[in-house]
Design a protein around this motif. Structure first.
Motif, PDB file in Angstrom:
ATOM      1  N   GLU A  49     -54.113 -72.789   7.462  1.00 52.72           N
ATOM      2  CA  GLU A  49     -54.417 -73.035   9.080  1.00 52.72           C
ATOM      3  C   GLU A  49     -53.856 -74.417   9.554  1.00 52.72           C
ATOM      4  N   TYR A  52     -50.000 -74.107   9.979  1.00 50.78           N
ATOM      5  CA  TYR A  52     -49.850 -73.152  11.166  1.00 50.78           C
ATOM      6  C   TYR A  52     -49.982 -74.157  12.368  1.00 50.78           C
ATOM      7  N   GLU A  53     -51.239 -74.960  12.370  1.00 53.68           N
ATOM      8  CA  GLU A  53     -51.437 -75.445  13.741  1.00 53.68           C
ATOM      9  C   GLU A  53     -50.594 -76.633  13.978  1.00 53.68           C
ATOM     10  N   GLU A 141     -54.929 -69.616  18.513  1.00 57.17           N
ATOM     11  CA  GLU A 141     -54.821 -69.011  17.271  1.00 57.17           C
ATOM     12  C   GLU A 141     -54.901 -67.297  17.474  1.00 57.17           C
ATOM     13  N   ARG A 303     -48.401 -66.795  18.884  1.00 50.17           N
ATOM     14  CA  ARG A 303     -49.668 -67.199  18.256  1.00 50.17           C
ATOM     15  C   ARG A 303     -49.614 -66.972  16.727  1.00 50.17           C
TER      16      ARG A 303
END
Length: 399
Positions: A49, A52-53, A141, A303
């Motif tokens: 996570e 990805y962010e 997300e 996304r």
């Protein structure tokens, strides 16, 4: 949340592969997680996570960070999330007050949404007033959406089966085969996935096969099948009766289609590599339905693929538009008179969508076709991926 040096280093390793070596984020994360079997579920979730962010907000993070050092970049991201940094030597250069002041002084919308300037200009020119809300939605997300394999179970049965194992889902009106997870989970390890009871497929993507209006016993061609997600959905909608020819120019992708079809209990999919124009010519007027889920910029799925915006350029988008029109000029010859075709993209740009369909209809190759309907699916309105889906009829009757 307590930070750990080794998991942050895992994020650093992944970011280096993505930005310095140009690798794809999903493959990098998969490989990074496999590299250390001692990481627990929480560590793996943190690395995936966070990576990805940070990819999603990379331009903004780089602008706010005191240096391009990966510790500074991570620390900047961590503060942006509303967290506090531990008093580690690695974060000594970061001044939270200075960072906050710098962020509050930003006026450039492209910087605030962390996208390239050229993309902001392109989006604004094509979508006008809808662009800023759309890119804002595409920076959120993505939810995890399942497509129920109706050949093996029902939506209610699968919903209850997953709930019994603590995986809660909800139903969204207008998507008859979809279940949306209330919380992110690694559903690929669940027995229901291994038994072929569902596939992971965004709700907007599920609209594509449904738009083709297939019936059991038809001969259907999915001409840009890739790994077969929509071919599998078509086969389920056809009750595993008839034939789905899954075609692609990259044969290795079709191997994945075979494996997935076997798991899903599907026997009517036949993979076929496109080896050139002869492959298309041999299938002239052979299909009752034709799906052209064409290559595109992928802007509608930012996304789940945030690294796309750093790999794209105006030149690459023009190249993909050329490919789309080449496919439209050639592949529809495989459709029988009286048959229906769907042209679809996971893009939000009219230049890849309705303008391509118009160009086709105005050409010699499209003179026998008419547009029945089209859907422009925006993330800001649907809550899911951005898509375009056009359904066309080939005039005449089959002999």
């Amino acid at each position: 949340m307590k930070l750990h040096n080794n998991t942050i280093r895992g994020v650093h390793t992944a970011l280096q592969a993505i930005f310095e070596e140009g690798q794809y984020a999903d493959k990098v994360i998969e490989r990074t997680l496999k590299s250390n079997p001692k990481w627990g579920a929480r560590d793996r979730s943190f690395i995936a996570e966070t990576t990805y962010e940070m990819v999603r907000w990379w331009r903004l993070i780089g602008h706010l960070s005191p240096t391009k050092d990966y510790w500074d970049l991570f620390g900047t991201y961590w503060l942006m999330q509303g967290n506090q940094l531990p008093e580690w030597e690695e974060f000594a250069r970061i001044n939270p007050d200075k960072l906050k002041g710098k962020y509050e002084s930003i006026e450039d919308p492209a910087m605030l949404e962390s996208i390239p300037e050229w993309l902001h200009k392109l989006g604004k020119s094509e979508l006008g007033d809808k662009w800023e809300a759309e890119i804002h939605s595409l920076n959120e997300e993505a939810e995890v959406v399942l497509r129920v394999n109706t050949l093996k179970t029902t939506r209610e049965r699968l919903k209850n089966q997953l709930a019994a194992d603590g995986i809660n889902t909800y139903i969204v009106k207008g998507y008859p085969d979809a279940l949306v997870l209330e919380q992110r989970e690694n559903v690929f390890r669940h027995p229901a996935f291994k038994e072929g009871l569902f596939e992971v497929q965004d709700a907007s993507s599920q609209l594509v096969a449904a738009a083709l209006a297939v019936e059991p016993g038809m001969r259907v061609i999915d001409a840009c099948a890739g790994a077969g997600g929509k071919a599998l959905h078509l086969a389920a909608l056809m009750e595993n009766k008839g034939k789905v020819l899954a075609m692609d120019v990259e044969e290795w992708k079709l191997q994945q289609t075979k494996l997935r079809a076997r798991r899903d209990g599907i026997s009517i999919i036949e993979p076929k590599a496109i080896e050139g124009t002869k492959t298309i010519k041999r299938l002239k007027e052979s299909a009752d339905r034709l799906l052209l889920d064409v290559p595109c910029s992928g802007l509608g799925v930012l996304r789940r693929n945030p690294d796309t915006k750093w790999k794209l350029s105006l030149e690459s988008i023009q190249k993909v538009r050329d490919t789309q029109q080449e496919i439209l000029q050639s592949y529809p010859s495989m459709l029988k008179p009286g048959g229906q075709m769907v042209y679809a993209t996971c893009s939000i740009l009219p230049s890849e969508n309705e303008l391509q369909v118009k160009k086709f209809l105005d050409s010699e190759a499209g003179k026998d076709f008419e547009l029945i309907e089209d859907q422009k699916v925006l993330a800001q309105e649907s809550g899911f991926d951005g898509f375009y889906i056009a359904r066309l009829l080939k005039k005449g009757t089959s002999a």
